[in-house]
Write a protein that holds these residues in place. Structure first.
Motif, PDB file in Angstrom:
ATOM      1  N   TRP A 172       0.810  -1.217   0.000  1.00 28.59           N
ATOM      2  CA  TRP A 172       0.000   0.000   0.000  1.00 28.59           C
ATOM      3  C   TRP A 172       0.844   1.269   0.000  1.00 28.59           C
ATOM      4  CZ3 TRP A 172       0.406   3.445   4.034  1.00 28.59           C
ATOM      5  CH2 TRP A 172       1.004   2.981   5.207  1.00 28.59           C
ATOM      6  N   TRP A 173       2.066   1.194   0.534  1.00 28.97           N
ATOM      7  CA  TRP A 173       2.920   2.377   0.623  1.00 28.97           C
ATOM      8  C   TRP A 173       3.794   2.577  -0.615  1.00 28.97           C
ATOM      9  CZ3 TRP A 173       7.601   0.216  -0.088  1.00 28.97           C
ATOM     10  CH2 TRP A 173       7.796  -1.095   0.379  1.00 28.97           C
ATOM     11  N   SER A 263      -8.341   4.757   0.827  1.00 29.53           N
ATOM     12  CA  SER A 263      -7.316   3.832   1.286  1.00 29.53           C
ATOM     13  C   SER A 263      -6.154   4.591   1.924  1.00 29.53           C
ATOM     14  CB  SER A 263      -6.788   3.000   0.111  1.00 29.53           C
ATOM     15  OG  SER A 263      -6.125   3.848  -0.814  1.00 29.53           O
ATOM     16  N   LYS A 264      -5.317   3.870   2.643  1.00 28.05           N
ATOM     17  CA  LYS A 264      -4.114   4.494   3.203  1.00 28.05           C
ATOM     18  C   LYS A 264      -3.203   4.973   2.088  1.00 28.05           C
ATOM     19  CE  LYS A 264      -3.281   0.806   5.660  1.00 28.05           C
ATOM     20  NZ  LYS A 264      -2.620  -0.169   6.579  1.00 28.05           N
ATOM     21  N   ARG A 340      -9.091   6.774  13.047  1.00 29.12           N
ATOM     22  CA  ARG A 340      -8.528   6.221  11.808  1.00 29.12           C
ATOM     23  C   ARG A 340      -9.598   6.127  10.734  1.00 29.12           C
ATOM     24  NH1 ARG A 340      -6.881   3.501  16.165  1.00 29.12           N
ATOM     25  NH2 ARG A 340      -4.660   3.447  16.680  1.00 29.12           N
ATOM     26  N   ARG A 344      -9.674   8.278   7.078  1.00 32.58           N
ATOM     27  CA  ARG A 344      -9.840   7.686   5.755  1.00 32.58           C
ATOM     28  C   ARG A 344     -11.067   8.244   5.043  1.00 32.58           C
ATOM     29  NH1 ARG A 344      -9.370   1.319   6.144  1.00 32.58           N
ATOM     30  NH2 ARG A 344      -9.496   1.595   3.891  1.00 32.58           N
ATOM     31  N   THR A 347     -10.077  11.996   3.963  1.00 30.26           N
ATOM     32  CA  THR A 347      -8.942  12.139   3.051  1.00 30.26           C
ATOM     33  C   THR A 347      -9.363  12.804   1.746  1.00 30.26           C
ATOM     34  OG1 THR A 347      -7.722  10.251   3.946  1.00 30.26           O
ATOM     35  CG2 THR A 347      -7.287  10.827   1.664  1.00 30.26           C
TER      36      THR A 347
END
Length: 467
Positions: A172-173, A263-264, A340, A344, A347
């Motif tokens: 994901w990163w 999403s992250k 959290r 999300r 964002t």
């Protein structure tokens, strides 16, 4: 964007704003070197009037959305599907044109004149490709997935995966890291405008994607850096191409975002978009130079290392400021949702700001580079051709003056933050149950956006406006 050697005249750093403003500015900047147009607009009023007037406009938009938008108006919207029999042919044409442009960047970069201003590759790639496809993606959300030249190359090569096919998923990163690497190449490498490097790197990248697609099953949608960037920006689009490629789907972007948890990866990509531009601004200032001097950084290698570390860490202040606002929101609304989860959801309200921010601080450079681009269309290799009769336009005078550019940048920034407020309000309507929670949830978000507005415009003004 940074032009690595294209000098900008008329740079004038004014006195710093009060210490509180400066402390916010340290992590909410924009690219100073990207805004110069060779002249300065002598404003008849203090720049602070523009800054706080723009902030007031954003604040007023919050009041108006609170008063006149409610759950009924948001629930009244539905998707509309528009049949478009002409769409498949248009997609094929656009796909072929996009592949042709990629090949032109590669071949002109490798074989053409190596002076950047005479070569099609660097001018087109760093300015018109990145900015142009960003704008196109905001207009038609999933257009890049339909016309991506890297996907086309992968389809043409048809590399075979293992017996089970590509089984891994992209971390994901990873898209955010690749986007940071792209900005490092542009801002810090020192060879971003060398045509041979532009063509060579894109050739290697185009050939690497088919191989990576045999390893990661979602590589061409989430891992490929341009797909990650343009698909993220495309989340704001009113229009998307239907799955059948014969229809257009129209949906209000704020409502679609309110119904989707980001999403992250999306949060990280948005933070990188804001941060990379800001870091390029910070490194051009006296404050950054003084900091490096205080730390004893003097050699070119040391400066490159410090700048690389600064770029890598630059998303953190944006991310932490946003998460702090979300935590405050959670407390003000009575801990209805985990912070959290709120982060999300909200964002999406940062995404219009990231886009408007990028658009504003690259606008001056796109204007100053337009003559070079027009010339390169007729003479892409720099060999003296004049295919379309536009080669002589390289010497065209500045299309817009500093005054016009300054006011257009104000419009971009204010509209971006107004849209961010709108997104945040619609998300709040569909997240919280009563008017009190909805209103309270917006206080920290609006405060954050007001700070973004003031700091963005202040930095934009440093190169182009004088009191």
């Amino acid at each position: 964007m940074n032009t690595n050697g294209i000098k900008l005249n008329g740079l004038k750093m004014k006195k710093l704003l009060p210490p509180l403003t400066v402390s916010i500015w340290l992590f909410m900047g924009s690219r100073v070197s990207a805004h110069g147009v060779g002249e300065v607009y002598a404003s008849p009023i203090p720049v602070n009037y523009y800054l706080f007037g723009s902030a007031i406009a954003v604040g007023v938009s919050f009041v108006l959305f609170t008063l006149f938008r409610n759950k009924h108006t948001e629930n009244s919207n539905r998707e509309r599907v528009i049949r478009a029999a002409w769409l498949p042919k248009l997609i094929v044409t656009a796909k072929a044109l996009t592949l042709l442009l990629l090949l032109t960047i590669i071949f002109t970069g490798i074989f053409g004149e190596q002076q950047p201003s005479l070569n099609f590759g660097p001018v087109y790639f760093w300015i018109f490709f990145l900015l142009g496809y960003s704008i196109l993606s905001v207009l038609v959300g999933n257009i890049w997935q339909q016309i991506s030249p890297f996907k086309t190359v992968s389809d043409l090569l048809k590399l075979k995966a293992g017996p089970k096919g590509p089984v891994k998923t992209v971390y994901w990163w990873l898209p955010a890291v690749l986007l940071l690497a792209l900005f490092w190449w542009e801002l810090l490498s020192g060879f971003s405008y060398v045509p041979m490097y532009v063509g060579g790197i894109l050739l290697v990248y185009a050939l690497a994607n088919p191989y990576l697609a045999t390893i990661y099953k979602d590589w061409l949608t989430r891992g490929e850096v341009f797909a990650a960037l343009f698909n993220t920006l495309g989340s704001m689009a009113y229009v998307r191409i239907g799955d059948d490629k014969k229809s257009l789907v129209v949906t209000k972007p704020a409502r679609r975002s309110a119904d989707t948890v980001a999403s992250k990866a999306t949060l990280l990509i948005t933070s990188v978009l804001l941060a990379a531009a800001s870091f390029d601004s910070v490194r051009e200032t006296v404050i950054w130079s003084d900091l490096l001097r205080t730390l004893g950084v003097g050699s070119s290698q040391g400066t490159l290392l410090a700048n690389t570390l600064g770029l890598a860490l630059s998303p953190l202040p944006f991310l932490l400021a946003f998460l702090l606002s979300v935590r405050i929101m959670q407390k003000l609304t009575g801990n209805v949702l985990d912070w959290r989860e709120l982060a999300r959801r909200f964002t999406w309200s940062l995404l219009p700001i990231a886009f408007g921010y990028t658009l504003a601080h690259n606008f001056a450079l796109s204007i100053t580079s337009t003559p070079a681009m027009l010339g390169a269309l007729s003479d892409p290799f720099g060999w003296g051709w004049n295919l379309f009769g536009t080669a002589s336009l390289r010497d065209l005078p500045l299309l817009l003056g500093a005054k016009a550019i300054w006011f257009i940048e104000i419009v971009f920034v204010v509209l971006a933050h107004v849209v961010g407020v709108w997104f945040a309000h619609v998300i709040a309507l569909r997240t919280f149950n009563n008017r009190r929670q909805i209103a309270r949830s917006q206080y920290p978000m609006v405060a954050l956006m007001l700070a973004f507005t003031i700091m963005t415009l202040w930095l934009l003004s440093q190169v182009i406006v004088s009191d």
